[in-house]
Scaffold this active site. Structure first.
Site, PDB file in Angstrom:
ATOM      1  N   GLU A  76       0.907  -1.242   0.036  1.00  0.00           N
ATOM      2  CA  GLU A  76       0.062   0.023  -0.052  1.00  0.00           C
ATOM      3  C   GLU A  76       0.837   1.248  -0.054  1.00  0.00           C
ATOM      4  OE1 GLU A  76      -3.120   2.772   0.640  1.00  0.00           O
ATOM      5  OE2 GLU A  76      -3.181   0.824  -0.309  1.00  0.00           O
ATOM      6  N   ASP A  77       2.081   1.401   0.594  1.00  0.00           N
ATOM      7  CA  ASP A  77       2.534   2.748   1.217  1.00  0.00           C
ATOM      8  C   ASP A  77       4.038   2.635   0.867  1.00  0.00           C
ATOM      9  OD1 ASP A  77       0.368   3.543   2.332  1.00  0.00           O
ATOM     10  OD2 ASP A  77       0.742   2.655   4.387  1.00  0.00           O
TER      11      ASP A  77
END
Length: 715
Positions: A76-77
């Protein structure tokens, strides 16, 4: 932050056969991927995944779950990808990490329609692997423990979502300790004055009465020892939020609230559970109506325990839970007990519920729901309601939510029984259909041939299954009349926009409203379950620019270095609102790609060129190009009407290219300039509703690459 050695030591306490090398590799990889990232508190970001992993060790979970916790934010990041995680840690872990990422992106507190759809996705993820939600709950628990570092408005948003969704979900999964902590942490944010008031009164009560818990615990231990029962006794004051909720439900002041203390007795055997119950009832007065036997009638999540409330020392009411050690393990971790490890292998707790069976029971009735409102109602009833256990005349057990009526009982047995219900008997006595059933009662449903559900039943029924069946029966009875009325209402609603309520338009509305067909739209419109505005909005949503600060297109992307410029890649044509990744080109700035662009695979060997980017919030100008591929009828004026529609939505046509011309249709590419991804979806919905449009889809060209990484348009 916990070190890799300390984390491995925590796992080794219950799983000596743990793959230390793999956990250490995940720890190092996660630390590398999150390097340079920080939490709102100023701590290194990687401290969060490590703490989540540590929380999961308390439930003695397997290596794959612990590693997933360490990596749950990487896809995700960070620049990590599914393929890189899969290559290093295996497909199982990559799938778990990817599923947690998708759960993170679900907005469970959004509008009702979207919330219902996202709940469906949540249960789908849980049905594939229950460990996904275990990681997500631990993630939410740590975020709530550290919520003070967030902005006040974000604190309230996260706390409300926790109170409404994650805490009840933890409770439904049998993880009562987590539910109580999540509720208390959310309560601290949502009503700090109320919580402080409860805490102050607790302190005052202790001054007046002394340590009641220690005294009652000592009394119980003495009585059990006298009876020759070997057991452990624990006592505690109930959590502030639990007390606050009881005060609100019973409309009592703190001074009048009696059972604010809870005690737990853990025995060696099931026989000792019932012997303990008898010993306690002989010593103290049992409070009528406060006894529950979840040992002989377990909850669906595997929970087993005897609950009773007695008048203890000085007349104070106390709740006592009695269970065996194995029952206690399931009560503490719920369905997570199925994944728990002991001495390097999966523990064989006979009371642990197989998650696949549990989730199948949970989703069985949801699959039959016809629309998002019924589905959401069923989900919330299942998650938030306590259960009562009733019996059929033959002695079969029927589980219902608290507050259920004989109507709900009838539909729980079979839809046919519910539809034909004309009355009911409880414990042999005739009662009105609106009577609330109670634990242990025997319910007999009286039916009659030719009976059909009544409109008033909707006010009596409480379960989603019953209400759905009643609505369906009522709709079918008046369907033809409702369809005819609905067609007139649709004609009027569409006419106000200068549009026609064609079968194609209504079919498109049905698709976006998650209904079966155009007739279903008309029937619900005629029965007032839908409004004309809702049907029209499903096709022609408000496309006016959103209120908010206008975004400068030269600074539309966040995450660029000082002096860096950006270009949108022509291969995927990313739009504001979509997840994006930047690829650096020496001397040419940064090329922005959509996160799912196939071209990104060619840069996997150059991770140093990847930049994590995202779009500015706010209102963007309609100047971001996207390509639509359409098939339209070859009739006079069709193309003109299509162009007019595009203009009416606030989009601009910058180019147009015919791919194929046939006597009866055209296939063409239209290049339109839009504000964002939402604008694109609204435009496609409007065009899809037109009779002359046979097909429409977003077109992305990854075939031809130019030197700077962009793609040329086909001509």
């Amino acid at each position: 932050m916990i070190s890799a050695d300390d984390l491995i030591a925590l796992v080794r306490t219950y799983n000596p056969k743990t793959n230390e090398q793999l956990i250490r590799a995940a720890y190092d990889y996660g630390g590398l991927m999150h390097e340079g990232q920080f939490r709102h508190s100023g701590e290194p970001y990687f401290s969060h995944p490590v703490t989540v992993a540590a929380i999961l060790t308390e439930q003695q979970l397997d290596d794959a779950t612990i590693i997933t916790a360490l990596l749950h934010d990487t896809i995700e990041d960070t620049k990590a990808s599914f393929s890189s995680v899969s290559e290093m840690f295996g497909t199982e872990i990559a799938m778990l990490v990817d599923s947690v990422t998708k759960l993170t992106n679900l907005q469970l507190n959004s509008t009702e329609t979207k919330q219902a759809e996202n709940f469906r996705k949540l249960f789908m993820a849980m049905s594939k692997d229950m460990r996904v939600i275990l990681v997500k709950l631990a993630d939410r628990l740590h975020n709530m423990r550290t919520i003070k570092s967030m902005r006040p408005d974000k604190q309230v948003q996260k706390a409300r979502e926790t109170m409404d969704i994650y805490a009840p979900l933890a409770g439904r999964m049998g993880m009562q300790w987590m539910r109580e902590e999540l509720e208390d942490l959310a309560f601290r944010v949502l009503n700090p004055e109320g919580r402080s008031s409860i805490m102050r009164r607790f302190v005052l009560l202790q001054r007046e009465t002394g340590d009641v818990i220690q005294k009652i615990t000592g009394d119980m231990r003495a009585e059990l020892k006298k009876a020759g029962i070997k057991a452990e006794v624990y006592g505690r004051a109930k959590k502030p939020y639990s007390i606050w909720r009881k005060m609100q439900e019973k409309e009592l002041s703190f001074s009048r609230l009696s059972d604010i203390y809870g005690f737990r007795v853990i025995t060696d055997s099931e026989d000792d559970v019932y012997r303990t119950l008898g010993t306690i009832h002989q010593r103290w007065f049992a409070v009528p109506g406060r006894f529950k036997d979840y040992v002989s009638q377990p909850k669906t999540n595997g929970y087993r325990s005897i609950h009773t409330t007695v008048s203890g020392r000085d007349g104070k009411r106390v709740e006592v839970q009695i269970r065996t050690r194995q029952m206690h393990d399931v009560a503490e971790t719920g369905v997570a007990a199925h994944w728990s490890y002991r001495d390097g292998k999966r523990s064989q707790n006979p009371f642990a519920v197989d998650p696949s069976k549990w989730i199948a029971q949970l989703t069985e009735q949801f699959d039959s729901e016809e629309n998002h409102e019924d589905f959401l109602e069923a989900v919330k009833l299942e998650m938030y309601s306590d259960q009562v256990f009733c019996f059929t005349p033959k002695g079969e057990v029927v589980k219902l939510p608290r507050g259920a009526t004989p109507i709900d009982f009838a539909y729980a047995i079979h839809t046919r029984i519910g539809n034909a219900c004309v009355g009911a008997k409880i414990d042999g006595m005739r009662v009105p259909l609106w009577t609330r059933v109670k634990n242990g009662q025997s319910v007999e449903v009286i039916t009659a041939e030719g009976q059909t559900p009544q409109t008033t039943w909707l006010e009596i029924a409480t379960t989603g299954k019953a209400r759905t069946a009643i609505r369906r029966s009522l709709r079918e009875a008046d369907r033809d009349r409702f369809i005819k009325l609905g067609r007139e209402l649709a004609r009027s609603a569409f006419g106000q926009l200068g549009k026609k309520a064609t079968d194609k338009a209504l079919s498109t509305a049905a698709k976006h409203l998650r209904l079966t067909d155009a007739d279903e739209v008309l029937a619900r419109l005629g029965s007032a379950e839908l409004t004309g505005r809702e049907v029209v909005t499903a096709i022609y949503p408000d496309l006016s620019p959103k209120e908010g600060k206008a975004v400068d297109s030269r600074r539309a992307v966040i995450g660029l270095g000082k002096g860096q410029s950006f270009k949108r890649a022509a291969c995927c044509e990313p739009l504001p609102g979509e997840r994006i990744i930047g690829i650096t080109f020496r001397g040419q700035g940064v090329m922005v790609h959509a996160i799912d662009c196939a071209r990104l695979a060619s840069f996997e060997e150059s991770p140093e060129r990847w930049i994590d980017l995202h779009w500015h919030d706010g209102t963007h100008a309609a100047e971001y190009g996207a390509t639509l591929q359409m098939t339209i009828g070859n009739d006079a004026g069709v193309l003109g009407r299509i162009c007019t529609l595009i203009g009416e939505t606030g989009a601009n046509i910058s180019d147009l290219h015919f791919v194929d011309r046939k006597p009866d249709f055209y296939r063409l590419l239209i290049y339109v300039e839009l504000r964002d991804a939402s604008h694109l979806h609204s435009l496609m919905r409007v065009l899809e509703a037109e009779n002359e449009v046979a097909t429409i889809e977003r077109y992305r060209d990854t075939a031809t690459s130019e030197p700077d990484g962009t793609q040329s348009r086909p001509h």
